[in-house]
Design an enzyme around this catalytic site. Structure first.
Site, PDB file in Angstrom:
ATOM      1  N   HIS A   8       6.560  14.955  19.113  1.00 43.59           N
ATOM      2  CA  HIS A   8       6.996  13.978  18.103  1.00 43.59           C
ATOM      3  C   HIS A   8       8.243  13.221  18.538  1.00 43.59           C
ATOM      4  O   HIS A   8       8.980  13.649  19.438  1.00 43.59           O
ATOM      5  CB  HIS A   8       7.258  14.681  16.769  1.00 43.59           C
ATOM      6  CG  HIS A   8       8.341  15.710  16.861  1.00 43.59           C
ATOM      7  ND1 HIS A   8       9.685  15.386  16.840  1.00 43.59           N
ATOM      8  CD2 HIS A   8       8.282  17.054  16.991  1.00 43.59           C
ATOM      9  CE1 HIS A   8      10.408  16.484  16.941  1.00 43.59           C
ATOM     10  NE2 HIS A   8       9.582  17.519  17.036  1.00 43.59           N
ATOM     11  N   GLU A  81       5.235  23.801  14.498  1.00 40.18           N
ATOM     12  CA  GLU A  81       6.225  24.328  15.428  1.00 40.18           C
ATOM     13  C   GLU A  81       6.465  25.815  15.184  1.00 40.18           C
ATOM     14  O   GLU A  81       6.183  26.337  14.093  1.00 40.18           O
ATOM     15  CB  GLU A  81       7.543  23.544  15.275  1.00 40.18           C
ATOM     16  CG  GLU A  81       8.658  23.953  16.238  1.00 40.18           C
ATOM     17  CD  GLU A  81       8.317  23.813  17.709  1.00 40.18           C
ATOM     18  OE1 GLU A  81       7.318  24.439  18.144  1.00 40.18           O
ATOM     19  OE2 GLU A  81       9.058  23.114  18.419  1.00 40.18           O
TER      20      GLU A  81
END
Length: 199
Positions: A8, A81
């Site tokens: 990201h 994550e």
């Protein structure tokens, strides 16, 4: 099948060097710019599938890179994550003394309360690869897949698809919007490019 695995764009917590983990932080202005540069760098790739972590920073990055392609973004909880538990939000210079093991000695790392082990993270990434990417590569060997996720997740995927040892997982630290490209063909897979950026 080609898999374009992107981290990201930048968030304010990245900029402030705070542990994010499962905390759902938005992209900042620079993070949006990085995603736009990545979109431009991938403009000639005809993506057939897009997968993303459901966390905002990854999903927004996937939206920007998708651009005007008429494709759904499929979210998957396995792509989130690694969880850092009670350490999330803490600046890196205020981390507990033993946190350095996360980067320096992954085999010895013990997560804080509410955190996730490397074993749990790698199990998630391998499960996604085995149950989603590998079967898809057999059905659609000519497909291009965009996969947007996170730093530690992407590195754990590299352990599996890139034939790496866990102890060397952080040999190269992934920048925001950096990309690893894999060739996946059933049980045969190979890392073709690592940490590629368009900025």
């Amino acid at each position: 099948m080609k898999v374009y695995n992107v981290r990201h764009g930048e968030t304010d917590w990245n900029k402030d060097r705070r542990l994010q983990g499962r905390s759902d932080i938005e992209l900042n202005e620079y993070g949006i710019q990085l995603a736009e540069l990545t979109r431009d760098g991938l403009k000639d790739i005809k993506f057939d599938y897009i997968f993303s972590s459901p966390l905002k920073r990854a999903y927004r990055t996937a939206e920007i890179i998708r651009g005007d392609r008429n494709l759904p973004i499929v979210t998957d909880e396995r792509l989130v994550e690694i969880a850092f538990g009670i350490n999330e939000g803490i600046p890196s210079d205020k981390m507990p003394e033993d946190f350095h093991l996360f980067f320096d000695s992954p085999l010895e790392y013990v997560p804080a309360e509410g955190g996730e082990t490397y074993g749990e993270l790698c199990a998630r990434s391998e499960d996604f690869a085995r149950k989603v990417l590998q079967p898809l590569s057999i059905r659609r060997p000519d497909a291009n897949v965009l996969l947007v996720a996170h730093g530690a997740f992407n590195k754990s995927l590299m352990v599996y698809l890139g034939h790496r040892e866990l102890r060397e997982i952080w040999r190269v630290f992934p920048k925001n919007c950096s990309m690893n490209i894999y060739d996946v063909n059933g049980d045969a897979f190979n890392l073709e490019k690592e940490n590629l950026t368009f900025y």
